[in-house]
Motif scaffolding. Structure first.
Motif, short mmCIF file in Angstrom:
data_model
loop_
_atom_site.label_atom_id
_atom_site.label_comp_id
_atom_site.label_asym_id
_atom_site.label_seq_id
_atom_site.Cartn_x
_atom_site.Cartn_y
_atom_site.Cartn_z
N VAL A 46 0.86 -1.19 0.00
CA VAL A 46 0.00 0.00 0.00
C VAL A 46 0.90 1.24 0.00
O VAL A 46 1.92 1.26 0.68
N LYS A 47 0.49 2.24 -0.79
CA LYS A 47 1.29 3.47 -0.85
C LYS A 47 1.47 4.03 0.56
O LYS A 47 0.56 3.96 1.38
N SER A 50 -1.15 6.10 2.06
CA SER A 50 -2.43 5.44 2.34
C SER A 50 -2.32 4.41 3.47
O SER A 50 -3.30 3.78 3.84
N GLN A 51 -1.13 4.21 3.99
CA GLN A 51 -0.93 3.21 5.04
C GLN A 51 -1.74 3.56 6.29
O GLN A 51 -1.79 4.72 6.70
N ARG A 306 -11.20 3.80 -2.07
CA ARG A 306 -9.81 3.39 -1.86
C ARG A 306 -9.32 2.53 -3.02
O ARG A 306 -8.19 2.65 -3.45
N GLU A 307 -10.19 1.64 -3.49
CA GLU A 307 -9.81 0.77 -4.60
C GLU A 307 -9.56 1.59 -5.87
O GLU A 307 -8.68 1.26 -6.67
N ASP A 310 -6.19 3.06 -5.44
CA ASP A 310 -5.17 2.01 -5.64
C ASP A 310 -5.02 1.65 -7.11
O ASP A 310 -3.94 1.29 -7.56
#
Lengths: 482, 307
Positions: A46-47, A50-51, A306-307, A310
């Motif tokens: 995960v970037k 965005s963690q 979020r998807e 991503d």
């Protein structure tokens, strides 16, 4: 044989252990393994920006409080949760705490993979100041809807998904639409415009459980109290559903029940037919069409934002809610805003494994320690922290507030629908696979033009009757007494 | 008393077996690990399937014996009826696809002049074996989409009227799945038949030529009878494979639209993994096993009977 007896005894003992547990982990020391799904901290791949960190912070606080106890989060993707639960449980290696759908635990997953948390919910949670019973801080409707017919509650649930219609602003602009559709006729007109321009308005599996709740909640709004009150608890439980089916209210015998199918077909007639008859799981494939700018709209849950990020979505995305219907669309409409009618349970939905599904739970004192960890993170304060950081789920517990952190995405539509009162009527959970499989199949065949409405009604009646009978037989309930 | 010529005093079969084991113990010792592994990973699961087919096993808890309830449910389920019909269509058409295209291509390549040319074409037909089957399925899935290659091709050659929603129409979905994978030349079947043709002595072809058996006549009168063992093996494997097959319906249609592409093996898979009814799923598996044995026996009997 002895082993079986021991296991049975342990399973039976688990709820008792839970009910007598003190608000401390006791003397057990070791590592608690947790699969936190969408709340998992420090997830690989995960970037960095965005963690998620909060669950790890909560775990650190707990470890500091009780030296010798370690909390470890599973950080591998789980493509199929139910299969994972079955396989790991069969090997006796299920996570101590894991994400699972309450619906699955109540229906298709084997009994004995999760501890009944209901006794623990009736006890005070010492990590919530002044608390008399843990369940007092929870959402009562959500608690009731997740309850097993036996009275057991297998999940600690604290959030929900908001469903909305995302749209690609560029594609709508391309056909001259600058304002998101606000009514059903506007939605149909926009879809026809897009279709004429060679753009898919939508290209997805029209999930029956999702769409049906918007229409049924409207059409049956005057009967809401009756349809949710058979079990004496808030919200519509599988028992409420089974009774309504048995009475012929939530079946084609009531004209309202399927009168919306032709309305929906107006909309899906503008879609390509590829996914109309497919399994809802295929919506994962359909999502690629939205990312690839082949379809203009996407009806999905708030978690999809979020998807999208991503998947590297760069085009501007907006959202609008399910529109209010008028008498022009259906004579049965009551004019109620049902944008919030479908709210799926979300990412904060955790179960605790039994000694049968997880051999380490046979260690003396471990079940109490795991339950104590659940009490620790299962407080309104921590729920607020977790949902605020995660940003795509809405916390449901009284006193918590929705704080969506959906990057630069305009979350106005989602925020406004969450404020609506939580009212939802459906016909999907009375038996396993009723909504997602059996009704979905009939719905798809009708929308794709393969069967007529009368044929669909006949098939639906059969499926619903069988579902109510199954419910009555499996749970030893006499539906006629309601 | 004189000994009767040709008559040996009887020896007990048990003693014979023990003697054989004693004589060949090193060989049996080498075979033992394989036998143990095969036993544990092949025969034990089959035993579990058969025994638990008579229970209500959910994959985790102690199973309860339910007698033949699962079997009664399977044979009385209308969905199973539809699935069985789908499977029958699949087995028949699958058998044709497993036999004819590889036979045709192997004959054509076998008749090419020049070994190098034969080798080149042979390689060309075998190379696709390296592509994972799931990739092929997904590619074909995209071909069948409403905006996919198939409809685009039909439109571009003036056959727009034939454009179709291939996988979402109950009338075409099953056949679309059966007929995906053009040109249907299974590399294994093709190589088996090609090797069979190579194994026919040149004298036979020469004699056939003198007798006037050339072209199709030679194929029908010489090649096919001599390829019977290979054709029989392919037929058996195709029947077994198609009875058990459910990957393309699982990946592309989930058994839909309706139950148009549901086959018993897919029903078994869903019953176990989605519904958690392992006992019932194992009953379906046992019924499939019986069917495979019956069909295999039948095909062997037919191929023997026509000799």
């Amino acid at each position: 044989m002895n082993r079986r007896l021991t296991l049975t005894a342990l399973i039976l003992a688990a709820p008792a252990l839970a009910s007598t547990a003190e608000a401390a982990p006791g003397s057990w020391r070791g590592t608690i393994y947790m699969s936190a799904a969408d709340y998992a901290p420090n997830f690989p791949g995960v970037k960095k920006e965005s963690q998620l960190k909060v669950f790890q912070q909560i775990a650190d606080e707990y470890e500091k409080l009780y030296p010798g106890i370690k909390i470890r989060f599973h950080n591998q993707p789980i493509p199929d949760t139910n299969t994972m639960i079955r396989v790991k449980a069969a090997a006796g290696e299920l996570f101590d705490v894991y994400w699972a759908q309450a619906y699955s635990l109540n229906s298709t997953l084997p009994k004995g993979v999760a501890v009944d948390l209901a006794p623990a919910f009736k006890q005070p949670n010492a990590y919530i100041p002044g608390n008399k019973a843990w369940q007092d801080v929870m959402d009562k409707a959500q608690l009731a809807e997740g309850r097993n017919p036996s009275g057991a509650v297998y999940t600690l649930s604290g959030d929900k998904v908001a469903y909305t219609i995302f749209y690609n602003k560029d594609l709508l602009k391309k056909v001259g639409i600058t304002k998101a559709p606000a009514t059903w006729p506007e939605l149909i007109a926009a879809s026809k415009k897009l279709q004429a321009a060679g753009i898919f308005p939508m290209h997805a599996v029209p999930a029956y459980p999702w769409w049906s709740r918007h229409f049924l909640t409207d059409f049956y709004s005057k009967d809401y109290a009756k349809l949710t009150g058979y079990d004496g608890l808030p919200g519509q439980s599988p028992l409420d559903e089974a009774v309504a089916i048995h009475k012929g209210i939530l079946t084609p015998k009531d004209d309202r029940f399927m009168s919306w199918w032709p309305v929906m077909k107006q909309f899906t007639d503008t879609w390509p037919k590829d996914y109309l008859t497919a399994d809802p799981a295929k919506n994962y494939d359909a999502f690629q069409d939205f990312v690839g700018q082949k379809e203009a709209m996407l009806y999905e849950g708030s978690y999809k934002v979020r998807e999208m990020l991503d998947a590297g979505v760069k085009f501007p995305v907006g959202a609008f809610n399910f529109p209010k219907l008028s008498k022009n669309e259906s004579k049965y409409t009551t004019g109620v805003n049902t944008a919030n009618a479908y709210s799926g349970t979300g990412g904060f939905q955790f179960a605790m494994s039994t000694p049968l599904a997880n051999k380490t739970m046979r260690e003396k004192g471990k079940p109490e320690a795991v339950l104590d960890w659940m009490r620790f993170f299962g407080t309104p304060k921590n729920l607020q922290r977790l949902t605020t950081e995660q940003g795509t789920y809405a916390p449901t517990w009284p006193g918590t507030s929705v704080k969506l952190a959906l990057s630069n995405f305009d979350s106005g539509a989602i925020t406004s629908q969450i404020k609506l009162p939580e009212r939802s009527i459906g016909a999907q959970t009375a038996s396993a696979n009723l909504g997602w499989v059996d009704m979905q199949r009939i719905f798809g065949l009708y929308l794709s033009g393969n069967i007529t409405l009368d044929q669909a009604k006949a098939q639906a009646q059969t499926v619903l009757d069988r579902a109510a009978q199954d419910y009555a037989r499996k749970n030893k309930v006499d539906l006629s007494k309601y | 008393m004189t000994a009767v010529p040709g008559f040996r005093p009887g020896s007990s079969p048990r003693r014979d077996t023990l003697a054989r084991l004693r004589r060949g113990w090193p060989a049996y010792l080498f075979l033992l690990p394989t036998l143990l592994l095969v036993g544990y990973f092949s025969y034990y699961p089959a035993y579990i399937a058969v025994t638990r087919a008579f229970t209500d096993w959910d994959g985790l808890n102690v199973p309860n014996f339910t007698g033949v309830e699962n079997f009664q449910r399977a044979v009385s389920d209308p969905v199973m009826g539809q699935a069985t019909l789908n499977m029958a269509i699949w087995v028949v058409l699958g058998l044709i696809l497993a036999l004819l295209p590889p036979l045709l291509i192997s004959e054509l390549i076998f008749h090419l002049r020049g070994r190098r040319r034969q080798y080149a074409y042979r390689t060309l037909f075998v190379i696709p074996i390296v592509i994972p089957s799931l990739v092929l399925l997904l590619v074909w899935g995209s071909f069948y989409r409403s905006d996919g290659l198939l409809n685009t091709l039909l439109g571009s050659v003036g056959l727009g009227g034939l454009r179709h929603d291939w996988l979402s129409d109950p009338g075409t979905a099953l056949y679309s799945l059966i007929f995906l994978g053009f040109p249907y030349v299974d590399a294994f079947n093709f190589l088996l038949l090609y090797a069979g043709l190579q194994g026919i002595p040149q004298d036979v072809f020469d004699a056939a030529k003198i007798d006037g058996a050339t072209g199709w006549r030679r194929v029908l009168r010489v090649d096919l009878p001599l390829l019977r063992p290979q054709l029989g093996l392919i037929a058996v494997l195709a029947i077994i494979g198609n009875v058990q097959y459910f990957i393309s319906p699982l990946v592309l249609t989930s058994g839909g639209p309706g139950f148009a592409t549901t086959v018993p093996a897919l029903l078994m898979y869903f019953t176990a993994t989605r519904d958690g009814e392992y006992g019932y799923a194992m009953a379906i598996a046992v019924l499939l096993m019986i069917l495979v044995v019956a069909l295999t026996g039948l095909s062997r009997w037919i191929s023997r009977g026509s000799r």
